[in-house]
Enzyme design. Structure first.
Site, PDB file in Angstrom:
ATOM      1  N   HIS A 129     -43.015  -1.471 -81.734  1.00  0.00           N
ATOM      2  CA  HIS A 129     -43.169  -2.658 -82.572  1.00  0.00           C
ATOM      3  C   HIS A 129     -44.637  -3.035 -82.714  1.00  0.00           C
ATOM      4  CE1 HIS A 129     -39.457  -2.765 -80.151  1.00  0.00           C
ATOM      5  NE2 HIS A 129     -38.912  -2.827 -81.346  1.00  0.00           N
TER       6      HIS A 129
HETATM    7  S1  FES Z   1     -43.963  -3.221 -78.993  1.00  0.00           S
HETATM    8 FE1  FES Z   1     -41.838  -3.508 -78.704  1.00  0.00          FE
HETATM    9  S2  FES Z   1     -41.556  -2.178 -77.027  1.00  0.00           S
HETATM   10 FE2  FES Z   1     -43.657  -1.949 -77.349  1.00  0.00          FE
END
Ligand code: FES
Lengths: 690, 176
Positions: free
Chosen positions: B141
């Protein structure tokens, strides 16, 4: 489950649910206000006991499945790791393994109760047949469960039982291949048995629901076999039957706990602590005790197909019982002849069980045939005939009348005595199959082991000396593959400190790798490593030892046994004598004699041992006086070495024994108090009803 | 139920019922414990989680290695001078999870960054030497960590955790 209920909960939220799903009304009508005959005796609590055991088996089974690996190469070890490493794994495994025996014990009592009191008669035929279906499913489930630990008996039991289907004409071979998923019992077989062993209990639970449904439609039978007529004949299920069943379960738990904590291997077979070996069949293939009568019937018929048909018919015939016995009087209480034949039938079943455990030769075969005829004659000749000729005693008009008559009349201690005799007979039949290691060898002398009995503990000094003997002598040929160095520091073991364990481990060279270059390398041992085995594989072990691979010693004291004979095994049940394995190991270590007695020939490359089965052992005399030195001043004699190393090997086979016995004592204290409380509560609840 | 005719010994009867009920409840609760406890790591898993030693000598400056301890990936980075300076130049107070670089390494071994390579957002493994901060970038993410393993941008709430470790010698550490 007896039709719509007018039950209305007072809580508005419950009312809301009840209008949409009348589940509370169902529970209320089936298990609260449901009218139970007031004259039920304690044999009727076995229904509740069985429900409890089914729940127990499913619960412990689901949990064991979280830790078990259904693979031919890993299954045996994974079971041992459950027992050794998982928190309370030993407890859960014992609960499940002994639970199977308890389940069958309870189901046999339940079935015989139905037989005695005529609970299969109109209008309860479907109820009875559903029960037979449950019993068949239980047998299939129990058989497949016994295969899962993948020991010698698992493997050969699976081979023998699946081969029953090869008796089917024309298709037999293909059916067996289909069952195996291969050309012999192997990994695919184990995998599908695991899957089905998980599935079938839920089918059982489903049929149990139907069984209870049918029960609640027809109503319960009762010892007098007359249907309840007025309200005076019944009591509400809750609290009367609930509390009585609860007391029954509490008493049953005492028996169950006796096995779990003190006799976990009493009903098992020592051979199943030897990993499955497709190349060697154990001298006697014996099923678990609960299949023995049918196994005896199978073996007593000299024709393969006929034997298999006879065995299955022996169970299927139960389905026809309601029509074979057409007598109008239900309860054997009022049928003097039927009562006698019932007890003869019980004796026949127990004797068949005994024969099922004996080698199929000589007098046993003839006795088996006679008893098989008796078994079928009971259903096909005696019961139909009795229905015609027997003059039953007058049956009371109602249950309340029967109770009134009983208060003045005699009680029936005879029945209970007979049942107790039957129970001991069953234990007898169950334990005779343990006659193993004695064949062709002298019976090992008993010893007084520090770890025997309900409060037994390992002697720390003996464990440490035994470890030294193992390390300096035995480990040259025998592995100890289930023991990690860290175990030496575990509570209930030799009692080394973490530093001592680390130092001990670092003396060993352990193969590790591959490293970044892809090569295997040796490094000093760590606490988490397991004792290295002296040979890289079985072939090497065989080649270096004149063709006989020295067995791994981790489980040797549980994998060897000898028959104690009648009546010792009965006494053993109460005295908790479980030390046949250690007796045997200690005896073999001391049983070497240079002078071979007359009449015994020992082949080249073997040695004479008084206690080894067949007397010719490939292992040369391993211990001699003064060979290992002790720091604590213990005598350096063969007798001392044998005793110490056997104690050590008992610990390697059962590292949590001290915890097991300690917890067992606590559980017993609790259960005894609880059973008393239940008893007095039951008395209070029933005080108004007698 | 059974209360109707209990007038003669109400207290004794009630006491018996309460005692029996309590015993059943206590017994049931105690019996539950083994069924829950068995879910915890077993003894072999715990033993396998013992400390491990890692030899740092083959790791050149600017390189990093990944080792496993208790089933978790551990990043060991041999940081360049530039990376260390960048990590120390930021204003600690401005960070989402304020922590100085000095607090995240062992003094005297400032070039070595040892962190658990598990994104503090939802547990993916960040990629080393990626992202805008010369540190780690999590592809799941988009969390970005700097050359000290501190969270700088993205949904992750905290810095990459530092596992317990010590320097056994200048070129060897023990993790755990
Ligand atoms: S940014 Fe969501 S798990 Fe690493």
């Amino acid at each position: 489950m007896s039709g719509p209920s007018d039950y209305q909960p007072s809580n508005p939220a419950l009312q809301w649910i009840e209008r949409r799903l009348p589940i509370l009304g169902l529970v209320h009508s089936s298990f609260v206000v449901y009218p139970t005959p007031r004259n039920l005796n304690y044999w009727w609590t076995f229904g509740a006991i069985l429900s409890f055991m089914l729940g127990m088996q499913i619960l412990t089974g689901v949990i064991l499945a979280m830790h078990y690996t259904p693979h031919a190469d890993l299954a045996f070890k994974s079971v041992e790791l459950i027992v050794r490493d998982v928190n309370y794994g030993w407890l859960l495994r014992n609960m499940h393994a002994c639970g199977a025996s308890m389940f069958f014990f309870a189901v046999y009592v339940h079935m015989l109760r139905g037989l005695y009191y005529g609970s299969y008669k109109e209008p309860r035929e479907v109820l009875w047949i559903l029960g037979v279906i449950i019993y068949l499913l239980m047998m299939a489930t129990g058989f497949m469960g016994y295969v899962l630990p993948w020991g010698q008996m698992s493997f050969w039991g699976a081979t023998v039982i699946t081969n029953l289907f090869s008796a089917i004409p024309y298709f037999g071979e293909s059916i067996v291949t289909l069952l195996w998923g291969g050309y012999s019992v192997g990994n695919p077989t184990l995998n599908r048995f695991f899957s089905l062993h998980y599935l079938l209990p839920f089918l059982i639970a489903g049929v149990v629901v139907l069984h209870v449904w049918a029960l609640h439609v027809a109503g319960q039978n009762n010892p007098d076999g007359v249907e309840p007529k007025t309200e005076k004949d019944t009591v509400p299920f809750t609290p009367h039957a609930t509390i009585k069943d609860g007391f029954g379960v509490a008493c049953f738990l005492l028996l169950y706990a006796w096995f779990i904590f003190y006799m976990p291997n009493y009903l098992g077979d020592a051979d199943n602590y030897i990993p499955a070996n497709p190349g060697v069949t154990p001298p006697h293939i014996v099923p678990e005790w609960y299949y023995l009568p049918f196994y005896a019937i199978l073996r007593s018929i000299p024709n393969k197909l006929a034997g298999v048909i006879a065995m299955f018919s022996a169970i299927i015939i139960l389905c026809f019982l309601p029509w074979l016995d057409s007598a109008r009087t239900r309860s054997s209480k009022y049928r003097p002849l039927a009562k006698q034949f019932f007890w003869i039938f019980v004796a026949v079943c127990i004797l068949l069980g005994y024969l099922g455990a004996q080698p199929p030769e000589g007098i046993y075969v003839i006795a088996g045939r006679v008893l098989t005829v008796c078994y079928f004659a009971y259903f096909l000749i005696v019961l139909p005939l009795l229905s015609k000729i027997e003059k039953p005693r007058p049956v009371p008009n109602s249950i309340s009348e029967a109770i009134l008559a009983k208060t003045g009349g005699k009680s029936t201690p005879m029945v209970s005595t007979a049942i107790v005799l039957a129970l001991s007979g069953a234990l007898f039949a169950a334990s005779v199959d343990k006659a193993r290691a004695e064949e062709g060898g002298t019976k090992p002398p008993g010893n007084s082991w520090s770890f025997a009995g309900p409060f037994g503990k390992y002697d720390r000094g003996a464990l440490q000396r035994g470890l030294k003997v193992y390390k300096e002598v035995c480990s040259n040929c025998h592995g100890l593959s289930l023991i990690a160095f860290r175990n030496l520091g575990d509570p209930g073991g030799p009692g080394y400190s973490a530093a001592q364990v680390a130092a001990f481990a670092s003396e060993y060279k352990i193969k590790d790798g591959p490293n970044d270059q892809g090569e295997m390398f040796e490094r000093p041992g760590r606490a988490a490593d397991y004792f290295p085995s002296p040979f890289p594989n079985e072939q090497a072990a065989r080649a270096a030892n004149g063709g006989a691979a020295p067995p791994d010693l981790s489980l040797i004291t549980k994998a060897r046994s000898y028959g104690r004979g009648f009546p010792m095994f009965l006494i053993d049940f109460f005295s908790q004598y479980q030390e046949q394995g250690p007796d045997y190991v200690a005896a073999v270590l001391q049983g070497f004699e240079d002078k071979v007695p007359e009449g015994v020939t020992i082949p080249e490359g073997s040695y004479y041992n008084k206690y080894f089965p067949g007397h010719a052992i490939k292992m040369p005399k391993p211990l001699s006086d003064g060979q290992v030195t002790f720091d604590d001043g213990s005598p350096t004699t063969v007798a001392q070495y044998a005793k110490d190393v056997t104690t050590f090997l008992m610990w390697t086979a059962e590292p949590h024994m001290e915890a097991r016995k300690r917890l067992g004592f606590q559980v017993f204290i609790f259960l005894i108090i609880f059973a008393f409380l239940m008893y007095f509560t039951k008395k209070k609840v029933w005080a108004d009803s007698h | 139920m059974t209360t109707a005719s209990s007038a003669d010994h109400p207290t004794r009867r009630d006491f018996l019922f309460v005692a029996t009920g309590a015993a059943a409840a206590v017994g049931g609760a105690a019996a539950l414990w083994p069924f829950i406890s068995q879910m915890n790591p077993d003894a072999s898993t715990i033993a396998a989680g013992a400390p491990i030693e890692v030899d740092l000598s083959p790791v050149a400056e600017g390189q990093d290695i990944k080792v496993f301890w208790r089933g978790k990936p551990i990043y060991i980075s041999h940081r360049t001078k530039k990376q260390i300076d960048e990590a120390r130049a930021v204003n600690v107070a401005s960070l989402p999870d304020p922590q100085s670089d000095e607090a995240r390494v062992k003094s005297g071994h400032d070039q070595w960054l040892v962190v658990i390579g598990i994104c503090t957002h939802l547990g993916c493994i960040p990629i080393a030497h990626e992202g805008n901060y010369d540190g780690f970038f999590c592809p799941c993410h988009g969390s970005q960590y700097d050359s000290s393993g501190r969270i700088r941008q993205g949904p992750a709430p905290a810095n990459l955790a530092v596992p317990p470790y010590t320097f056994v010698s200048d070129t060897k550490i023990q993790i755990g």
